[in-house]
Design a protein around this motif. Structure first.
Motif, PDB file in Angstrom:
ATOM      1  N   LEU A  10      41.794  47.021  22.202  1.00  0.00           N
ATOM      2  CA  LEU A  10      40.337  46.977  22.236  1.00  0.00           C
ATOM      3  C   LEU A  10      39.970  45.507  22.390  1.00  0.00           C
ATOM      4  N   SER A  57      40.448  49.166  26.414  1.00  0.00           N
ATOM      5  CA  SER A  57      39.008  49.234  26.639  1.00  0.00           C
ATOM      6  C   SER A  57      38.395  47.877  26.358  1.00  0.00           C
ATOM      7  N   VAL A 101      34.766  45.843  25.359  1.00  0.00           N
ATOM      8  CA  VAL A 101      33.429  45.985  24.786  1.00  0.00           C
ATOM      9  C   VAL A 101      32.741  44.628  24.799  1.00  0.00           C
ATOM     10  N   PRO A 148      29.819  45.807  17.780  1.00  0.00           N
ATOM     11  CA  PRO A 148      31.259  45.602  17.938  1.00  0.00           C
ATOM     12  C   PRO A 148      32.060  46.144  16.755  1.00  0.00           C
ATOM     13  N   GLU A 175      32.638  49.767  17.123  1.00  0.00           N
ATOM     14  CA  GLU A 175      33.704  50.025  18.103  1.00  0.00           C
ATOM     15  C   GLU A 175      35.079  49.805  17.477  1.00  0.00           C
ATOM     16  N   LYS A 190      35.925  52.824  15.295  1.00  0.00           N
ATOM     17  CA  LYS A 190      36.336  53.967  16.125  1.00  0.00           C
ATOM     18  C   LYS A 190      37.754  53.774  16.647  1.00  0.00           C
ATOM     19  N   PHE A 191      38.045  52.548  17.060  1.00  0.00           N
ATOM     20  CA  PHE A 191      39.382  52.233  17.575  1.00  0.00           C
ATOM     21  C   PHE A 191      40.431  52.446  16.489  1.00  0.00           C
TER      22      PHE A 191
END
Length: 201
Positions: free
Chosen positions: A134, A163, A165, A186, A189, A192-193
């Motif tokens: 990420l 991914s 971001v 952030p 994110e 979630k990661f």
């Protein structure tokens, strides 16, 4: 979930290889001791900001440093580098930018061979157990945006999940200092990661 904050020695007292060795030793310590804190030694996620982002990305792609400490890349389940622009130093020097080439050469060495050695993209290959990435960057920084997407594309070409971001409204400092704050995009994110790559029981 266990957070371990580590540090490393700085230039000019040591070389970049020494710094990478410090990071590898830190990960080995976590691998050896995290069970004492109810953590999983086979589910480590590496994160770093700025220079630390470069070291994090390199430790997760160039397996030589962890191998020297008896740790496999397979023990790493994720990598979160935050806002750095030297995932591919030869490309960065070619593309130009606000940082003088001499500054990079003072850190990474004078030759392209050295620049490749310390650029994560040149160590990406299939079947190396490179963990998912990420990649966070400041939305308004063109250099970190370009390098983040370039790194992600090389990882995906090798079959590694990646991914990118963009931190909207962030600076190079606040994208790190705001991390962990309630409602910080952030941060959401990252959570979630982590739930994807290292889910908690």
């Amino acid at each position: 979930c266990v957070l371990v904050s580590v540090n490393y020695r700085f230039m000019p007292a040591v070389t970049l290889k020494d710094m990478m060795g410090d990071v590898a030793k830190s990960i080995r310590w976590v691998h050896d001791h995290v069970k004492e804190f109810r953590g999983n030694p086979e589910s480590i996620v590496v994160m770093g900001h700025s220079a630390g982002a470069h070291l994090a990305a390199l430790i997760c792609t160039d397996d030589r440093y962890l191998k020297a400490e008896g740790v496999s890349l397979a023990s790493l389940k994720g990598c979160v580098p935050i806002d750095v622009s030297v995932y591919d130093l030869p490309k960065r020097l070619k593309d130009g930018g606000s940082v003088a080439p001499a500054t990079y050469k003072a850190i990474f060495g004078q030759t392209e061979a050295e620049h490749r050695e310390f650029s994560p993209v040149y160590h990406i290959a299939k079947d190396k157990h490179i963990p998912p990435f990420l990649i966070l960057h400041v939305a308004s920084r063109d250099d970190t945006k370009a390098q983040s997407h370039w790194l992600a594309s090389k990882l995906k070409d090798a079959g590694v999940a990646a991914s990118v971001v963009a931190g909207e409204g962030k600076t190079h400092g606040t994208i790190s200092s705001d991390l962990g704050g309630a409602g910080d995009p952030p941060t959401l994110e990252v959570w979630k990661f982590l739930q994807t790559v290292a889910p908690q029981p």
